[in-house]
Design a protein around this motif. Structure first.
Motif, PDB file in Angstrom:
ATOM      1  N   ASP A 121      76.681  63.391  -2.403  1.00 26.42           N
ATOM      2  CA  ASP A 121      76.065  64.707  -2.527  1.00 26.42           C
ATOM      3  C   ASP A 121      75.813  65.290  -1.144  1.00 26.42           C
ATOM      4  OD1 ASP A 121      74.843  66.951  -3.378  1.00 26.42           O
ATOM      5  OD2 ASP A 121      73.109  65.987  -4.289  1.00 26.42           O
ATOM      6  N   ILE A 122      75.981  66.609  -1.013  1.00 26.20           N
ATOM      7  CA  ILE A 122      75.803  67.279   0.272  1.00 26.20           C
ATOM      8  C   ILE A 122      74.359  67.185   0.745  1.00 26.20           C
ATOM      9  CG2 ILE A 122      75.296  69.514  -0.813  1.00 26.20           C
ATOM     10  CD1 ILE A 122      77.231  68.864   2.481  1.00 26.20           C
ATOM     11  N   GLU A 123      73.429  66.969  -0.191  1.00 28.53           N
ATOM     12  CA  GLU A 123      72.014  66.882   0.162  1.00 28.53           C
ATOM     13  C   GLU A 123      71.728  65.670   1.044  1.00 28.53           C
ATOM     14  OE1 GLU A 123      67.693  67.308  -2.103  1.00 28.53           O
ATOM     15  OE2 GLU A 123      69.503  66.902  -3.247  1.00 28.53           O
ATOM     16  N   PHE A 124      72.496  64.594   0.886  1.00 27.83           N
ATOM     17  CA  PHE A 124      72.259  63.375   1.656  1.00 27.83           C
ATOM     18  C   PHE A 124      72.545  63.563   3.152  1.00 27.83           C
ATOM     19  CE2 PHE A 124      73.707  59.228   3.312  1.00 27.83           C
ATOM     20  CZ  PHE A 124      72.524  58.517   3.170  1.00 27.83           C
ATOM     21  N   PRO A 125      73.746  64.037   3.555  1.00 23.56           N
ATOM     22  CA  PRO A 125      73.974  64.250   4.994  1.00 23.56           C
ATOM     23  C   PRO A 125      73.072  65.321   5.594  1.00 23.56           C
ATOM     24  CG  PRO A 125      75.809  65.123   3.710  1.00 23.56           C
ATOM     25  CD  PRO A 125      74.957  64.323   2.765  1.00 23.56           C
ATOM     26  N   LEU A 126      72.722  66.333   4.797  1.00 18.34           N
ATOM     27  CA  LEU A 126      71.816  67.364   5.301  1.00 18.34           C
ATOM     28  C   LEU A 126      70.432  66.779   5.585  1.00 18.34           C
ATOM     29  CD1 LEU A 126      72.705  70.455   3.070  1.00 18.34           C
ATOM     30  CD2 LEU A 126      73.247  70.099   5.487  1.00 18.34           C
ATOM     31  N   THR A 127      70.005  65.860   4.734  1.00 15.74           N
ATOM     32  CA  THR A 127      68.712  65.206   4.950  1.00 15.74           C
ATOM     33  C   THR A 127      68.740  64.333   6.199  1.00 15.74           C
ATOM     34  OG1 THR A 127      68.352  65.195   2.553  1.00 15.74           O
ATOM     35  CG2 THR A 127      66.955  63.758   3.886  1.00 15.74           C
TER      36      THR A 127
END
Length: 305
Positions: free
Chosen positions: A172-178
């Motif tokens: 999910d894109i949320e993981f690298p953004l976090t």
């Protein structure tokens, strides 16, 4: 239907236990970080930072108390699935309870010491700033802002680390953004401290806009943690994540308020007081040594007086 439910409870327990280990490690890191801030506060003679450390210790006290129930839930699910010994909870519960008790005693002692240090540091600020009340208020606002930045760093990173642990979908894109939020947060807070020292109005406006973006980010996370569609992903650590998110939001509001107050104080004579060169400190030290040498010619009683 029983097997999927059993698999879900097993997965829930593993994630909860992992999150619990991370949060306990984070609490240990919090005390180490506090130790660094204590040294920094004594070095800078920052009364506001000392008071902030007392409040931070109260936060860690609440955080430690929250972990007791969270660990109990994880151990309970693992016990039902015959993954651990049923006596584990009975053996660990006393140690988990004693943690907030010890922290509470330490917090009380810190408050007493902070009260004793207040007069000492107030005299140092008087010698540093002089008797100008308006300048002292400006310097106090600057001290509050710098102290808030230091506490922002811990709670920002603490929330992010916990969130990374519970995110199971690595694609999910949320993981690298976090993950990217950690170095970005450090850079923003360092720039915020440098810009206020240099009294850069445009830079501070950009920083304040980034604070509002951070506020929107944490509000978004809070909504996702309690939204019916996504709450199950955060359930194992929702209690501790909510605690960190709320504390961080309060800190962001206070930081924005103090940032605006610092901007209002720009170009009013405070900059020389917070940007003293090493040369001036060395000159002050030399003057002190000369004074001591001159005072050596008078009796010891006069020196003490």
């Amino acid at each position: 239907m029983y097997i999927p439910n059993s698999l879900w409870t097993w997965s829930f327990a593993i994630v909860t236990l992992t999150q619990t280990i991370i949060t306990l490690a984070l609490e240990c890191f919090g005390f180490i970080y506090e130790l660094v801030l204590v040294y920094d506060a004594l070095r800078l003679k920052n009364t506001i930072q000392v008071i902030g450390l007392c409040l931070c210790n109260i936060g860690l006290l609440i955080y430690g108390a929250v972990q007791v129930q969270q660990i109990k839930e994880a151990v309970g699910v693992l016990t039902v699935n015959n993954a651990i010994d049923p006596d584990v909870w009975g053996e660990t519960e006393p140690f988990l309870i004693i943690i907030p008790v010890v922290v509470a005693m330490g917090t009380l002692l810190m408050m007493i010491v902070a009260w004793k240090l207040y007069d000492e540091f107030a005299w140092s600020i008087y010698k540093h700033i002089s008797a100008d009340l308006r300048m002292k208020r400006r310097y106090l606002t600057y001290q509050i802002y710098i102290a808030l930045l230091k506490f922002d760093l811990f709670f920002f990173i603490g929330f992010t680390v916990q969130f990374v642990v519970i995110v199971t979908n690595r694609e999910d894109i949320e993981f690298p953004l976090t993950l990217a939020a950690i170095p970005v947060t450090i850079i923003i807070l360092v720039c915020a401290a440098l810009l206020v020292r240099r009294e850069s109005g445009l830079g501070m406006i950009a920083i304040i806009l980034l604070y509002f973006a951070a506020m929107a980010y944490f509000l978004f996370k809070l909504v996702r943690m309690y939204a019916p569609e996504t709450y199950a992903e955060y359930l194992p650590a929702r209690r501790s994540l909510t605690f960190f998110a709320i504390i961080t939001l309060v800190l962001i509001v206070l930081t924005i308020t103090n940032a605006c107050m610092c901007m209002h104080n720009f170009h009013k004579g405070l900059k020389p007081h917070i940007n003293k060169k090493k040369g001036s400190k060395e000159a002050e030290k030399a003057n002190t040594e000369l004074t001591s040498v001159a005072a050596g010619q008078v009796p010891n009683r006069m020196m003490i007086d």
